[in-house]
Design a protein around this motif. Sequence first.
Motif, PDB file in Angstrom:
ATOM      1  N   ARG A  57      -1.708  -5.420  40.904  1.00 44.12           N
ATOM      2  CA  ARG A  57      -1.827  -6.042  42.229  1.00 44.12           C
ATOM      3  C   ARG A  57      -2.012  -4.980  43.306  1.00 44.12           C
ATOM      4  N   GLY A  58      -1.325  -3.865  43.158  1.00 44.42           N
ATOM      5  CA  GLY A  58      -1.483  -2.768  44.102  1.00 44.42           C
ATOM      6  C   GLY A  58      -2.879  -2.171  44.055  1.00 44.42           C
ATOM      7  N   LEU A  59      -3.416  -2.023  42.843  1.00 48.29           N
ATOM      8  CA  LEU A  59      -4.786  -1.522  42.704  1.00 48.29           C
ATOM      9  C   LEU A  59      -5.788  -2.490  43.323  1.00 48.29           C
ATOM     10  N   LYS A  65      -9.437  -3.945  47.794  1.00 47.22           N
ATOM     11  CA  LYS A  65      -9.824  -4.845  48.886  1.00 47.22           C
ATOM     12  C   LYS A  65      -9.839  -4.107  50.224  1.00 47.22           C
ATOM     13  N   VAL A  66      -8.870  -3.240  50.441  1.00 49.69           N
ATOM     14  CA  VAL A  66      -8.841  -2.461  51.683  1.00 49.69           C
ATOM     15  C   VAL A  66     -10.030  -1.512  51.744  1.00 49.69           C
ATOM     16  N   LEU A  67     -10.313  -0.834  50.640  1.00 47.84           N
ATOM     17  CA  LEU A  67     -11.464   0.061  50.586  1.00 47.84           C
ATOM     18  C   LEU A  67     -12.765  -0.709  50.755  1.00 47.84           C
ATOM     19  N   GLY A  68     -12.863  -1.875  50.151  1.00 50.08           N
ATOM     20  CA  GLY A  68     -14.056  -2.709  50.279  1.00 50.08           C
ATOM     21  C   GLY A  68     -14.279  -3.165  51.712  1.00 50.08           C
ATOM     22  N   GLU A 100     -11.746 -15.441  47.601  1.00 48.29           N
ATOM     23  CA  GLU A 100     -10.801 -14.784  48.495  1.00 48.29           C
ATOM     24  C   GLU A 100     -11.530 -13.862  49.482  1.00 48.29           C
ATOM     25  N   LYS A 101     -11.015 -13.767  50.698  1.00 46.83           N
ATOM     26  CA  LYS A 101     -11.675 -12.975  51.740  1.00 46.83           C
ATOM     27  C   LYS A 101     -11.809 -11.512  51.322  1.00 46.83           C
ATOM     28  N   VAL A 111     -15.256  -6.808  48.867  1.00 43.46           N
ATOM     29  CA  VAL A 111     -15.532  -5.923  47.729  1.00 43.46           C
ATOM     30  C   VAL A 111     -16.933  -6.192  47.181  1.00 43.46           C
ATOM     31  N   ILE A 112     -17.306  -7.462  47.059  1.00 42.97           N
ATOM     32  CA  ILE A 112     -18.634  -7.826  46.560  1.00 42.97           C
ATOM     33  C   ILE A 112     -19.711  -7.348  47.535  1.00 42.97           C
TER      34      ILE A 112
END
Length: 90
Positions: free
Chosen positions: A5-7, A12-15, A64-65, A70-71
Amino acid sequence: MTFLRGLWHGLKVLGAALYAVLTVGLIWAGLAQLGTAPHWGWACLAVVLAVFAARGLIHNRGVEKGASYVIAAGLYLAFLFVAAIVTNGL
């Protein structure tokens, strides 16, 4: 499970950060290239518009947002990779 979940949260933050930076960068590059290489300028602007629309469509369909960011960042990176191959070769 907490590690995964942390990864996923980190991805998601990096994306989201990559999406924001690459959106601004591709708009800037597209406008800058309209004078010298208009086909690449319009391609950059079209990719930004297409990814923005696609992200909005998949987010409204239950994705999910964070996953949509990420996509979208992956699509931008794929475009940049293909553009680098086309212009410079392998």
